[in-house]
Design a protein around this motif. Sequence first.
Motif, PDB file in Angstrom:
ATOM      1  N   ALA A 161       0.856  -1.187   0.000  1.00  0.00           N
ATOM      2  CA  ALA A 161       0.000   0.000   0.000  1.00  0.00           C
ATOM      3  C   ALA A 161       0.896   1.243   0.000  1.00  0.00           C
ATOM      4  CB  ALA A 161      -0.925  -0.010   1.213  1.00  0.00           C
ATOM      5  N   LEU A 162       1.062   1.809  -1.193  1.00  0.00           N
ATOM      6  CA  LEU A 162       1.907   2.985  -1.383  1.00  0.00           C
ATOM      7  C   LEU A 162       1.100   4.075  -2.082  1.00  0.00           C
ATOM      8  CD1 LEU A 162       5.110   1.225  -2.816  1.00  0.00           C
ATOM      9  CD2 LEU A 162       4.838   2.144  -0.503  1.00  0.00           C
ATOM     10  N   PRO A 163       1.550   5.324  -2.031  1.00  0.00           N
ATOM     11  CA  PRO A 163       0.914   6.341  -2.877  1.00  0.00           C
ATOM     12  C   PRO A 163       0.876   5.850  -4.314  1.00  0.00           C
ATOM     13  CG  PRO A 163       2.471   7.357  -1.359  1.00  0.00           C
ATOM     14  CD  PRO A 163       2.648   5.876  -1.221  1.00  0.00           C
ATOM     15  N   PHE A 164      -0.208   6.146  -5.031  1.00  0.00           N
ATOM     16  CA  PHE A 164      -0.394   5.541  -6.340  1.00  0.00           C
ATOM     17  C   PHE A 164       0.748   5.881  -7.296  1.00  0.00           C
ATOM     18  CE2 PHE A 164      -2.313   5.076 -10.580  1.00  0.00           C
ATOM     19  CZ  PHE A 164      -2.691   3.737 -10.477  1.00  0.00           C
ATOM     20  N   ASP A 165       1.278   7.076  -7.200  1.00  0.00           N
ATOM     21  CA  ASP A 165       2.377   7.441  -8.090  1.00  0.00           C
ATOM     22  C   ASP A 165       3.593   6.561  -7.847  1.00  0.00           C
ATOM     23  OD1 ASP A 165       3.258   9.243 -10.228  1.00  0.00           O
ATOM     24  OD2 ASP A 165       4.732   9.928  -8.758  1.00  0.00           O
ATOM     25  N   GLU A 166       3.773   6.119  -6.579  1.00  0.00           N
ATOM     26  CA  GLU A 166       4.875   5.200  -6.278  1.00  0.00           C
ATOM     27  C   GLU A 166       4.625   3.835  -6.910  1.00  0.00           C
ATOM     28  OE1 GLU A 166       7.765   5.844  -4.621  1.00  0.00           O
ATOM     29  OE2 GLU A 166       7.119   7.930  -4.764  1.00  0.00           O
ATOM     30  N   LEU A 167       3.372   3.401  -6.940  1.00  0.00           N
ATOM     31  CA  LEU A 167       3.042   2.131  -7.601  1.00  0.00           C
ATOM     32  C   LEU A 167       3.307   2.221  -9.100  1.00  0.00           C
ATOM     33  CD1 LEU A 167      -0.275   1.108  -5.801  1.00  0.00           C
ATOM     34  CD2 LEU A 167       2.018   0.211  -5.413  1.00  0.00           C
ATOM     35  N   VAL A 168       2.985   3.367  -9.691  1.00  0.00           N
ATOM     36  CA  VAL A 168       3.227   3.553 -11.120  1.00  0.00           C
ATOM     37  C   VAL A 168       4.724   3.500 -11.415  1.00  0.00           C
ATOM     38  CG1 VAL A 168       3.005   5.166 -13.060  1.00  0.00           C
ATOM     39  CG2 VAL A 168       1.110   4.868 -11.451  1.00  0.00           C
ATOM     40  N   ASP A 297      -8.576   1.734  -4.728  1.00  0.00           N
ATOM     41  CA  ASP A 297      -8.324   0.805  -3.626  1.00  0.00           C
ATOM     42  C   ASP A 297      -6.990   1.079  -2.943  1.00  0.00           C
ATOM     43  OD1 ASP A 297     -10.717  -0.457  -3.823  1.00  0.00           O
ATOM     44  OD2 ASP A 297      -9.963  -2.318  -4.684  1.00  0.00           O
ATOM     45  N   ALA A 298      -5.967   1.411  -3.728  1.00  0.00           N
ATOM     46  CA  ALA A 298      -4.653   1.688  -3.142  1.00  0.00           C
ATOM     47  C   ALA A 298      -4.704   2.931  -2.265  1.00  0.00           C
ATOM     48  CB  ALA A 298      -3.615   1.853  -4.242  1.00  0.00           C
ATOM     49  N   GLY A 299      -5.418   3.955  -2.737  1.00  0.00           N
ATOM     50  CA  GLY A 299      -5.539   5.170  -1.937  1.00  0.00           C
ATOM     51  C   GLY A 299      -6.255   4.935  -0.620  1.00  0.00           C
ATOM     52  N   ARG A 300      -7.332   4.150  -0.666  1.00  0.00           N
ATOM     53  CA  ARG A 300      -8.075   3.866   0.562  1.00  0.00           C
ATOM     54  C   ARG A 300      -7.256   2.980   1.503  1.00  0.00           C
ATOM     55  NH1 ARG A 300     -13.409   4.782   1.128  1.00  0.00           N
ATOM     56  NH2 ARG A 300     -12.801   4.346   3.275  1.00  0.00           N
ATOM     57  N   HIS A 321       1.632  -6.194 -14.917  1.00  0.00           N
ATOM     58  CA  HIS A 321       2.129  -4.890 -15.334  1.00  0.00           C
ATOM     59  C   HIS A 321       2.628  -4.076 -14.140  1.00  0.00           C
ATOM     60  CE1 HIS A 321      -0.761  -5.164 -19.039  1.00  0.00           C
ATOM     61  NE2 HIS A 321       0.293  -5.943 -19.151  1.00  0.00           N
ATOM     62  N   TRP A 322       2.062  -4.364 -12.960  1.00  0.00           N
ATOM     63  CA  TRP A 322       2.388  -3.565 -11.777  1.00  0.00           C
ATOM     64  C   TRP A 322       3.549  -4.156 -10.982  1.00  0.00           C
ATOM     65  CZ3 TRP A 322      -0.002   0.997 -11.516  1.00  0.00           C
ATOM     66  CH2 TRP A 322      -1.157   1.152 -12.292  1.00  0.00           C
ATOM     67  N   ARG A 323       4.149  -5.233 -11.496  1.00  0.00           N
ATOM     68  CA  ARG A 323       5.244  -5.913 -10.817  1.00  0.00           C
ATOM     69  C   ARG A 323       4.873  -6.269  -9.368  1.00  0.00           C
ATOM     70  NH1 ARG A 323      10.770  -2.926 -13.091  1.00  0.00           N
ATOM     71  NH2 ARG A 323      10.508  -3.612 -15.256  1.00  0.00           N
TER      72      ARG A 323
END
Length: 380
Positions: A161-168, A297-300, A321-323
């Motif tokens: 669970a990371l900030p979405f930009d970190e997941l990208v 979902d990641a943000g929540r 794709h998201w590793r």
Amino acid sequence: MSAGPAAALSVTLCRDPRQFAALEEQWNRLVRSCPAATPFQSHAWLHSWWLSYGKDGRLRIVLVRRGEELVGAAALMLVHRPLPLLVPLGGAITDYFDVLVSAEYADQVVPALAHGLHRAARGAVVDLREVRPGAAAEGLCKHWPGVGARLTDSTCMELPALPFDELVKRMPASGAQRVRAKLRKTDAAGIEEREAGEQDVPRAVRTLLRLHEKQWRGRGVTPEHLRPRFAEHLTRASRRMVRTGEARLTEFRLDGKVVAANLTLLSAGLSGGYLYGADPDLRARKVDVATLLLRHDAGRALAEGRPVVSFLRGNEPYKNHWRPETVVSQRFLLATGALAPLLRLHESQVTGRERAVDALREALPAARDWRARLSELRVR
């Protein structure tokens, strides 16, 4: 059944569905005391599943109490297919199984639960599927007084669970660039998010299942997802779980119309995307639904302090794709010493089926290639 002198524990076997129903409050307290528990161990999920899928006379729930306090439980049922087996409640629509063990008394409860289950098994092999690494059931197997076997089960995918930009940023640069471009188009479409309250759940589940069927029409929808018993279970369980904070049902609206819906199941340790449906027309608007749902979902999960965002079972290409981290569940087969030959027979049947499934998966791409070639020949 007695747990012995080490502590004031008692072990009983529940075979009465009415008694199981009455355990809700105690069961929920026990779930909260189990750090490894997933949403699929909640009373709402298991009891609802039993009402839709259970069979009279088959309920087998081992309960461990310390005085009046429920400190351990293993929710199982007896089946014959064709061997007598004790299998988890929840069946094929449940992604994770575990026993419940109060963390405060785990050293005493786990052995008591193992011996209670050993006595309950008697003429059946215990077949515990979809046991997540780190689950309490691993300790149960270590204390098993009979014979056992350990196999692999389904593959699951998880993200931190990371900030979405970190997941990208975990993606290759070209993939990350495409995701950002897709999200800009999605945001430009003006989609609004709304979470369904408890009273909204029946309508929201109907909408989700309608969109799910529409989304998969002609592409091999899971047949169970279209059956009335599944809809009844999902509605009943989701309503209770939304009320207790164990589920979130989110609707995505465009021009006032629900165009996508997503059911996320929640526990202290994870946020799991269980089922979603989306209008295929969103593709024409360049809306990337999977990314939209994951961002939500990641943000929540991050805001609520849940460490893991799980895709649950399956290793579909879009997840890779998201590793994500690949997590392989375990399958434990347990039996009394007298039933060792029966356990080995069941083990050989299970591994034989798995080899057949693997061979089929390997053959499918070749079969698709041949179908494509035949189509080309017909065209010519």
